[in-house]
Design an enzyme around this catalytic site. Sequence first.
Site, PDB file in Angstrom:
ATOM      1  N   LYS A   1      48.678  33.072  48.158  1.00 42.60           N
ATOM      2  CA  LYS A   1      49.651  32.837  47.074  1.00 42.60           C
ATOM      3  C   LYS A   1      50.810  33.844  47.152  1.00 42.60           C
ATOM      4  O   LYS A   1      51.961  33.477  47.006  1.00 42.60           O
ATOM      5  CB  LYS A   1      48.991  32.967  45.696  1.00 42.60           C
ATOM      6  CG  LYS A   1      47.827  32.041  45.455  1.00 42.60           C
ATOM      7  CD  LYS A   1      47.296  32.176  44.036  1.00 42.60           C
ATOM      8  CE  LYS A   1      46.668  33.531  43.728  1.00 42.60           C
ATOM      9  NZ  LYS A   1      45.411  33.816  44.465  1.00 42.60           N
TER      10      LYS A   1
ATOM     11  N   ARG B   1      45.133  32.771  34.922  1.00 40.05           N
ATOM     12  CA  ARG B   1      43.844  32.871  35.600  1.00 40.05           C
ATOM     13  C   ARG B   1      42.696  32.400  34.717  1.00 40.05           C
ATOM     14  O   ARG B   1      41.537  32.508  35.102  1.00 40.05           O
ATOM     15  CB  ARG B   1      43.601  34.320  36.025  1.00 40.05           C
ATOM     16  CG  ARG B   1      43.797  34.513  37.542  1.00 40.05           C
ATOM     17  CD  ARG B   1      43.600  35.966  37.835  1.00 40.05           C
ATOM     18  NE  ARG B   1      43.211  36.267  39.170  1.00 40.05           N
ATOM     19  CZ  ARG B   1      44.049  36.732  40.102  1.00 40.05           C
ATOM     20  NH1 ARG B   1      45.330  36.830  39.859  1.00 40.05           N
ATOM     21  NH2 ARG B   1      43.586  37.084  41.283  1.00 40.05           N
TER      22      ARG B   1
ATOM     23  N   ARG C   1      41.812  42.515  55.568  1.00 40.58           N
ATOM     24  CA  ARG C   1      43.214  42.583  55.142  1.00 40.58           C
ATOM     25  C   ARG C   1      43.658  44.008  54.824  1.00 40.58           C
ATOM     26  O   ARG C   1      42.934  44.776  54.213  1.00 40.58           O
ATOM     27  CB  ARG C   1      43.370  41.719  53.878  1.00 40.58           C
ATOM     28  CG  ARG C   1      44.745  41.760  53.265  1.00 40.58           C
ATOM     29  CD  ARG C   1      44.903  40.697  52.224  1.00 40.58           C
ATOM     30  NE  ARG C   1      44.317  41.065  50.945  1.00 40.58           N
ATOM     31  CZ  ARG C   1      44.521  40.395  49.814  1.00 40.58           C
ATOM     32  NH1 ARG C   1      45.243  39.302  49.808  1.00 40.58           N
ATOM     33  NH2 ARG C   1      43.967  40.791  48.694  1.00 40.58           N
TER      34      ARG C   1
ATOM     35  N   ARG D   1      42.948  47.386  50.015  1.00 41.65           N
ATOM     36  CA  ARG D   1      42.825  47.354  48.555  1.00 41.65           C
ATOM     37  C   ARG D   1      41.392  47.650  48.145  1.00 41.65           C
ATOM     38  O   ARG D   1      40.447  47.192  48.791  1.00 41.65           O
ATOM     39  CB  ARG D   1      43.236  45.973  48.033  1.00 41.65           C
ATOM     40  CG  ARG D   1      44.725  45.814  47.894  1.00 41.65           C
ATOM     41  CD  ARG D   1      45.153  44.403  47.595  1.00 41.65           C
ATOM     42  NE  ARG D   1      44.391  43.713  46.556  1.00 41.65           N
ATOM     43  CZ  ARG D   1      44.724  42.514  46.056  1.00 41.65           C
ATOM     44  NH1 ARG D   1      45.821  41.911  46.496  1.00 41.65           N
ATOM     45  NH2 ARG D   1      43.995  41.931  45.144  1.00 41.65           N
TER      46      ARG D   1
ATOM     47  N   ARG E   1      35.145  38.670  42.858  1.00 40.00           N
ATOM     48  CA  ARG E   1      36.420  37.979  42.583  1.00 40.00           C
ATOM     49  C   ARG E   1      36.277  36.472  42.797  1.00 40.00           C
ATOM     50  O   ARG E   1      36.843  35.683  42.041  1.00 40.00           O
ATOM     51  CB  ARG E   1      37.516  38.530  43.504  1.00 40.00           C
ATOM     52  CG  ARG E   1      38.020  39.885  43.049  1.00 40.00           C
ATOM     53  CD  ARG E   1      38.743  40.619  44.152  1.00 40.00           C
ATOM     54  NE  ARG E   1      40.036  40.051  44.452  1.00 40.00           N
ATOM     55  CZ  ARG E   1      40.694  40.272  45.588  1.00 40.00           C
ATOM     56  NH1 ARG E   1      40.159  41.020  46.532  1.00 40.00           N
ATOM     57  NH2 ARG E   1      41.879  39.744  45.770  1.00 40.00           N
TER      58      ARG E   1
HETATM   59  P1  AMP Z   1      45.644  39.533  42.837  1.00 42.43           P
HETATM   60  O1  AMP Z   1      46.596  40.509  43.418  1.00 42.43           O
HETATM   61  O2  AMP Z   1      46.308  38.319  42.295  1.00 42.43           O
HETATM   62  O3  AMP Z   1      44.505  39.214  43.784  1.00 42.43           O
HETATM   63  O4  AMP Z   1      44.976  40.242  41.557  1.00 42.43           O
HETATM   64  C1  AMP Z   1      44.227  41.431  41.705  1.00 42.43           C
HETATM   65  C2  AMP Z   1      43.479  41.720  40.430  1.00 42.43           C
HETATM   66  O5  AMP Z   1      44.400  41.909  39.361  1.00 42.43           O
HETATM   67  C3  AMP Z   1      42.549  40.615  39.939  1.00 42.43           C
HETATM   68  O6  AMP Z   1      41.282  40.635  40.592  1.00 42.43           O
HETATM   69  C4  AMP Z   1      42.437  40.988  38.457  1.00 42.43           C
HETATM   70  O7  AMP Z   1      41.595  42.110  38.266  1.00 42.43           O
HETATM   71  C5  AMP Z   1      43.865  41.426  38.141  1.00 42.43           C
HETATM   72  N1  AMP Z   1      44.671  40.279  37.714  1.00 42.43           N
HETATM   73  C6  AMP Z   1      45.693  39.683  38.380  1.00 42.43           C
HETATM   74  N2  AMP Z   1      46.200  38.661  37.686  1.00 42.43           N
HETATM   75  C7  AMP Z   1      45.469  38.590  36.533  1.00 42.43           C
HETATM   76  C8  AMP Z   1      45.498  37.731  35.411  1.00 42.43           C
HETATM   77  N3  AMP Z   1      46.365  36.710  35.311  1.00 42.43           N
HETATM   78  N4  AMP Z   1      44.592  37.954  34.417  1.00 42.43           N
HETATM   79  C9  AMP Z   1      43.723  38.976  34.479  1.00 42.43           C
HETATM   80  N5  AMP Z   1      43.627  39.818  35.530  1.00 42.43           N
HETATM   81  C10 AMP Z   1      44.496  39.635  36.558  1.00 42.43           C
END
Ligand code: AMP
Length: 233
Positions: free
Chosen positions: A17, A92, A131, A171, A182
């Site tokens: 994404k 989410r 990654r 990360r 996740r």
């Molecule tokens: P991402 O970079 O999109 O993989 O997000 C990394 C982490 O950020 C996720 O595993 C959540 O802990 C937090 N996060 C990102 N977007 C959201 C969201 N819309 N709602 C809640 N937590 C989020």
Amino acid sequence: MAEGLRLVLFGPPGAGKGTQTRLLSGHLKAQAISTGDIFRSNLEQKTPLGLRASEYMNQGILVPDEVTIDIVLDKVMSVHSDEGFILDGFPRNPFQAGALEQALVLRSRPLDLVIFIDVPEEELVKRLGGRLVCRNCQAPYTLAAAGQTETPAGERGKEKCGQCGGELYQRADDTPIAVTKRIEVYHDQTLPVLDFYQVRGLLAKVDGADTVQNVYNRVLKEIQRVSKTKDRE
Ligand code: AMP
């Protein structure tokens, strides 16, 4: 000037994404809004928001809605209607989807399209486990030699970002335990968002188990379809 497009890129962790959002935002001149990037850059700066969010992120669980929703909606509402936006990582869960819809409807600016980037689970685990990401611009890189052609050209071995020269790191939530969590959270809390958009006729699904360029071409095709409809309105 025509209104900018309002998009959501939806999909499991590791679907690409962020990569597609970056490519699209340059092409569409739309603002990219990534919740994960917002939290991570806050953490880099050690803000209270970043430190609070990291407690949840490191465990692979969602940051609470009361923290997340206001931050995202503030950003979305500050985008000029000519410009448009691409949401990456939000909503989410169905509650976030409802809050977004309500805020946009109030301004008569509903979403144009939600693109679901579909990738099988075994591919996600492989991608996330191998990654590295840039600390500065968040561009992702693949550790495994086999994946190198799928990502922007980095300087292998030097662990520097090929785009901005920033440091590459793994990360904290790309460790095997956090990745498993996740994906579980995605299934339990995030997947129901698909139904929310399906019944509203906003959903388009693209196959994401392919090269970045092929996925991008599919995404563009879906966007062109809605752009034509929007131009006629
Ligand atoms: P991402 O970079 O999109 O993989 O997000 C990394 C982490 O950020 C996720 O595993 C959540 O802990 C937090 N996060 C990102 N977007 C959201 C969201 N819309 N709602 C809640 N937590 C989020």
